[in-house]
Design a protein around this motif. Structure first.
Motif, PDB file in Angstrom:
ATOM      1  N   ILE A   4       0.850  -1.180   0.000  1.00 33.58           N
ATOM      2  CA  ILE A   4       0.000   0.000   0.000  1.00 33.58           C
ATOM      3  C   ILE A   4       0.887   1.232   0.000  1.00 33.58           C
ATOM      4  CG2 ILE A   4      -1.817   1.176   1.292  1.00 33.58           C
ATOM      5  CD1 ILE A   4      -2.212  -1.559   2.701  1.00 33.58           C
ATOM      6  N   ARG A   5       0.709   2.099  -0.983  1.00 29.16           N
ATOM      7  CA  ARG A   5       1.582   3.266  -1.095  1.00 29.16           C
ATOM      8  C   ARG A   5       0.769   4.529  -0.915  1.00 29.16           C
ATOM      9  NH1 ARG A   5       4.688   0.790  -6.319  1.00 29.16           N
ATOM     10  NH2 ARG A   5       5.724  -0.862  -5.198  1.00 29.16           N
ATOM     11  N   LEU A   6       1.339   5.476  -0.196  1.00 25.22           N
ATOM     12  CA  LEU A   6       0.656   6.722   0.096  1.00 25.22           C
ATOM     13  C   LEU A   6       1.613   7.874  -0.084  1.00 25.22           C
ATOM     14  CD1 LEU A   6      -0.886   5.494   3.401  1.00 25.22           C
ATOM     15  CD2 LEU A   6      -2.247   6.228   1.481  1.00 25.22           C
ATOM     16  N   ARG A   7       1.173   8.923  -0.735  1.00 32.94           N
ATOM     17  CA  ARG A   7       1.943  10.142  -0.712  1.00 32.94           C
ATOM     18  C   ARG A   7       1.662  10.865   0.589  1.00 32.94           C
ATOM     19  NH1 ARG A   7       0.729  11.957  -6.897  1.00 32.94           N
ATOM     20  NH2 ARG A   7       2.196  10.535  -7.885  1.00 32.94           N
ATOM     21  N   SER A   8       2.368  11.935   0.826  1.00 30.05           N
ATOM     22  CA  SER A   8       2.203  12.662   2.081  1.00 30.05           C
ATOM     23  C   SER A   8       0.749  13.066   2.269  1.00 30.05           C
ATOM     24  CB  SER A   8       3.084  13.907   2.078  1.00 30.05           C
ATOM     25  OG  SER A   8       4.439  13.536   1.995  1.00 30.05           O
ATOM     26  N   LEU A   9       0.230  12.791   3.447  1.00 28.64           N
ATOM     27  CA  LEU A   9      -1.155  13.140   3.752  1.00 28.64           C
ATOM     28  C   LEU A   9      -1.227  14.609   4.119  1.00 28.64           C
ATOM     29  CD1 LEU A   9      -2.347  10.154   5.923  1.00 28.64           C
ATOM     30  CD2 LEU A   9      -2.859  10.619   3.542  1.00 28.64           C
ATOM     31  N   ARG A  10      -2.261  15.249   3.664  1.00 33.09           N
ATOM     32  CA  ARG A  10      -2.540  16.596   4.120  1.00 33.09           C
ATOM     33  C   ARG A  10      -3.498  16.514   5.292  1.00 33.09           C
ATOM     34  NH1 ARG A  10      -2.841  19.889  -1.631  1.00 33.09           N
ATOM     35  NH2 ARG A  10      -0.791  19.187  -2.340  1.00 33.09           N
ATOM     36  N   SER A  11      -3.498  17.538   6.062  1.00 36.21           N
ATOM     37  CA  SER A  11      -4.176  17.444   7.358  1.00 36.21           C
ATOM     38  C   SER A  11      -5.638  17.050   7.223  1.00 36.21           C
ATOM     39  CB  SER A  11      -4.071  18.772   8.100  1.00 36.21           C
ATOM     40  OG  SER A  11      -4.645  19.805   7.323  1.00 36.21           O
ATOM     41  N   SER A  12      -6.295  17.432   6.175  1.00 41.33           N
ATOM     42  CA  SER A  12      -7.715  17.126   6.031  1.00 41.33           C
ATOM     43  C   SER A  12      -7.970  15.791   5.375  1.00 41.33           C
ATOM     44  CB  SER A  12      -8.380  18.223   5.197  1.00 41.33           C
ATOM     45  OG  SER A  12      -7.862  18.199   3.880  1.00 41.33           O
ATOM     46  N   PHE A  13      -6.923  15.120   4.871  1.00 45.22           N
ATOM     47  CA  PHE A  13      -7.032  13.874   4.119  1.00 45.22           C
ATOM     48  C   PHE A  13      -7.892  14.057   2.855  1.00 45.22           C
ATOM     49  CE2 PHE A  13      -5.168  10.777   6.953  1.00 45.22           C
ATOM     50  CZ  PHE A  13      -5.231  11.428   8.170  1.00 45.22           C
ATOM     51  N   ALA A  14      -8.054  15.285   2.404  1.00 45.39           N
ATOM     52  CA  ALA A  14      -8.993  15.555   1.321  1.00 45.39           C
ATOM     53  C   ALA A  14      -8.571  14.950   0.000  1.00 45.39           C
ATOM     54  CB  ALA A  14      -9.167  17.062   1.164  1.00 45.39           C
ATOM     55  N   LEU A  15      -7.266  14.801  -0.221  1.00 48.80           N
ATOM     56  CA  LEU A  15      -6.793  14.309  -1.507  1.00 48.80           C
ATOM     57  C   LEU A  15      -6.520  12.827  -1.507  1.00 48.80           C
ATOM     58  CD1 LEU A  15      -4.385  17.203  -2.500  1.00 48.80           C
ATOM     59  CD2 LEU A  15      -6.780  16.884  -3.094  1.00 48.80           C
ATOM     60  N   ILE A  16      -6.940  12.126  -0.477  1.00 52.69           N
ATOM     61  CA  ILE A  16      -6.645  10.700  -0.373  1.00 52.69           C
ATOM     62  C   ILE A  16      -7.865   9.875  -0.722  1.00 52.69           C
ATOM     63  CG2 ILE A  16      -6.065   8.860   1.227  1.00 52.69           C
ATOM     64  CD1 ILE A  16      -4.314  10.755   2.676  1.00 52.69           C
ATOM     65  N   THR A  17      -7.639   8.847  -1.521  1.00 51.63           N
ATOM     66  CA  THR A  17      -8.677   7.858  -1.745  1.00 51.63           C
ATOM     67  C   THR A  17      -8.545   6.832  -0.655  1.00 51.63           C
ATOM     68  OG1 THR A  17      -8.591   8.193  -4.106  1.00 51.63           O
ATOM     69  CG2 THR A  17      -9.590   6.144  -3.359  1.00 51.63           C
ATOM     70  N   LEU A  18      -9.557   6.702   0.152  1.00 53.09           N
ATOM     71  CA  LEU A  18      -9.469   5.862   1.343  1.00 53.09           C
ATOM     72  C   LEU A  18     -10.504   4.763   1.274  1.00 53.09           C
ATOM     73  CD1 LEU A  18      -8.327   5.390   4.200  1.00 53.09           C
ATOM     74  CD2 LEU A  18     -10.049   6.981   5.039  1.00 53.09           C
ATOM     75  N   THR A  19     -10.034   3.526   1.356  1.00 53.21           N
ATOM     76  CA  THR A  19     -10.949   2.393   1.398  1.00 53.21           C
ATOM     77  C   THR A  19     -10.699   1.641   2.676  1.00 53.21           C
ATOM     78  OG1 THR A  19     -10.851   2.208  -0.984  1.00 53.21           O
ATOM     79  CG2 THR A  19     -11.741   0.314   0.208  1.00 53.21           C
ATOM     80  N   VAL A  20     -11.712   1.473   3.455  1.00 52.55           N
ATOM     81  CA  VAL A  20     -11.550   0.818   4.742  1.00 52.55           C
ATOM     82  C   VAL A  20     -12.403  -0.436   4.791  1.00 52.55           C
ATOM     83  CG1 VAL A  20     -11.810   1.046   7.242  1.00 52.55           C
ATOM     84  CG2 VAL A  20     -11.159   3.021   5.865  1.00 52.55           C
ATOM     85  N   THR A  50       5.021   9.171   3.361  1.00 51.30           N
ATOM     86  CA  THR A  50       5.494   9.946   4.500  1.00 51.30           C
ATOM     87  C   THR A  50       4.289  10.593   5.159  1.00 51.30           C
ATOM     88  OG1 THR A  50       7.585  10.391   3.370  1.00 51.30           O
ATOM     89  CG2 THR A  50       7.048  11.758   5.288  1.00 51.30           C
ATOM     90  N   LEU A  51       3.936  10.143   6.326  1.00 53.71           N
ATOM     91  CA  LEU A  51       2.806  10.674   7.056  1.00 53.71           C
ATOM     92  C   LEU A  51       3.299  11.501   8.228  1.00 53.71           C
ATOM     93  CD1 LEU A  51       1.753   7.983   5.599  1.00 53.71           C
ATOM     94  CD2 LEU A  51      -0.086   8.053   7.289  1.00 53.71           C
ATOM     95  N   VAL A 186      11.742   8.642  14.565  1.00 52.14           N
ATOM     96  CA  VAL A 186      10.489   7.917  14.365  1.00 52.14           C
ATOM     97  C   VAL A 186       9.349   8.887  14.616  1.00 52.14           C
ATOM     98  CG1 VAL A 186       9.037   5.985  15.089  1.00 52.14           C
ATOM     99  CG2 VAL A 186      11.523   5.745  15.115  1.00 52.14           C
ATOM    100  N   ASN A 187       8.445   8.984  13.666  1.00 51.00           N
ATOM    101  CA  ASN A 187       7.306   9.904  13.833  1.00 51.00           C
ATOM    102  C   ASN A 187       7.769  11.332  14.094  1.00 51.00           C
ATOM    103  OD1 ASN A 187       4.968   8.538  13.274  1.00 51.00           O
ATOM    104  ND2 ASN A 187       4.398   8.161  15.397  1.00 51.00           N
ATOM    105  N   GLU A 188       8.813  11.734  13.386  1.00 50.06           N
ATOM    106  CA  GLU A 188       9.332  13.095  13.454  1.00 50.06           C
ATOM    107  C   GLU A 188       9.970  13.421  14.808  1.00 50.06           C
ATOM    108  OE1 GLU A 188       6.049  15.604  12.527  1.00 50.06           O
ATOM    109  OE2 GLU A 188       5.660  14.666  10.582  1.00 50.06           O
ATOM    110  N   GLN A 189      10.225  12.372  15.611  1.00 48.85           N
ATOM    111  CA  GLN A 189      10.812  12.592  16.922  1.00 48.85           C
ATOM    112  C   GLN A 189      12.064  11.744  17.092  1.00 48.85           C
ATOM    113  OE1 GLN A 189       9.702  14.812  19.209  1.00 48.85           O
ATOM    114  NE2 GLN A 189       8.056  15.424  17.805  1.00 48.85           N
ATOM    115  N   PRO A 190      13.108  12.283  17.749  1.00 50.76           N
ATOM    116  CA  PRO A 190      14.286  11.464  18.055  1.00 50.76           C
ATOM    117  C   PRO A 190      13.954  10.450  19.143  1.00 50.76           C
ATOM    118  CG  PRO A 190      14.505  13.639  19.042  1.00 50.76           C
ATOM    119  CD  PRO A 190      13.250  13.680  18.208  1.00 50.76           C
ATOM    120  N   VAL A 191      14.426   9.218  18.943  1.00 50.83           N
ATOM    121  CA  VAL A 191      14.135   8.142  19.885  1.00 50.83           C
ATOM    122  C   VAL A 191      15.448   7.471  20.283  1.00 50.83           C
ATOM    123  CG1 VAL A 191      12.923   5.963  20.238  1.00 50.83           C
ATOM    124  CG2 VAL A 191      11.865   7.768  18.861  1.00 50.83           C
TER     125      VAL A 191
END
Length: 245
Positions: A4-20, A50-51, A186-191
């Motif tokens: 499953i490949r995803l481009r960077s999500l925008r905060s509203s997820f408006a440009l994402i095709t989402l199937t659950v 990149t999320l 990880v998740n934009e944070q140093p670990v």
């Protein structure tokens, strides 16, 4: 495997095709009452997924990044967690006082599957390059016992089955080496992590290779890993974004 490949999500997820796809059985939850949730997110694109940390935390599912060799980074969510043991002397069947960790099954949009236990890839399905079928041992995997503990054995032996080809019952010897402390993002944070290298030798093939693990110094859980599931299979890198709880 077409993860499953995803481009960077925008905060509203408006440009994402989402199937659950969510399949629930009695008592299902991410808090471990036999989770049986299947979720598939699909978005066309060839770039690394990149999320943002906010996007990842917003999803109510355990998640990870996966990369096969030098392919694109893919985002995957937990499809199934099974609290069960396997018949026979297996890495899936823990002995003594060590707890039995769940089998975590991560699915892709084309029904490929990665199965991890205590951070180790123990089985794969529908990978075009081949699949690890099973790992068996009379001894508990050091990853289950906790490599961060000073008394945990750093040697292990097991048998390995994989395809393609008739590769069944190959004996493997594993040796872990503590390579000290590191800091990873990880998740934009140093670990802060403990870095271990596992050298696996398969005498029947006169081959050896190395797996890498970045562990939590607190509980020994695998935060990131790069593993070759079997001698002729490609390396798979996993980064846990939201751990199973």
């Amino acid at each position: 495997m077409d993860f499953i490949r995803l481009r960077s999500l925008r905060s509203s997820f408006a440009l994402i095709t989402l199937t659950v796809f969510v399949s629930l059985t009695s008592g299902c939850s991410q808090n471990f009452k036999d989770v049986n949730d299947t979720m598939s997110l699909a978005f066309l694109g060839e770039d690394d997924a990149t999320l943002s940390a906010a996007d990842i935390n917003q999803l109510p599912y355990a998640s990870l990044y996966a990369r096969v060799e030098d392919g694109p980074q893919a985002f995957m969510v937990l499809a199934l967690a099974e609290n069960k043991t396997y018949i026979g002397n297996s890495t899936h069947t823990m002995t003594g006082s060590a707890p039995v960790p769940p089998l975590l099954k991560w699915l892709s949009s084309d029904k490929g599957m990665l199965v991890t236990q205590a951070g180790r890839l123990v089985k794969t399905l529908n990978l075009p390059q081949g699949n690890v079928v099973d790992i068996q041992s009379n001894f508990t995997d050091p990853l289950v016992l906790g490599l961060h503990k000073p008394n945990t054995p750093k040697n292990w032996q097991y048998t390995l089955d994989w395809q393609p080809g008739y590769h069944f019952g190959y004996k493997a010897l594993s040796q872990f080496k503590d390579e000290g402390k590191q800091v990873i993002m990880v998740n934009e944070q140093p670990v802060d992590v403990l870095y271990f290298v596992e050298t696996i030798s398969v005498a029947q093939l006169n081959q050896s290779y190395k797996n890498e693990y970045w562990l939590s110094p607190v509980n020994g859980q695998v935060i990131k890993t790069r593993q070759k599931p079997a001698p002729s299979l490609p390396y798979i890198e996993l980064t846990i974004l939201k751990p199973f709880a």
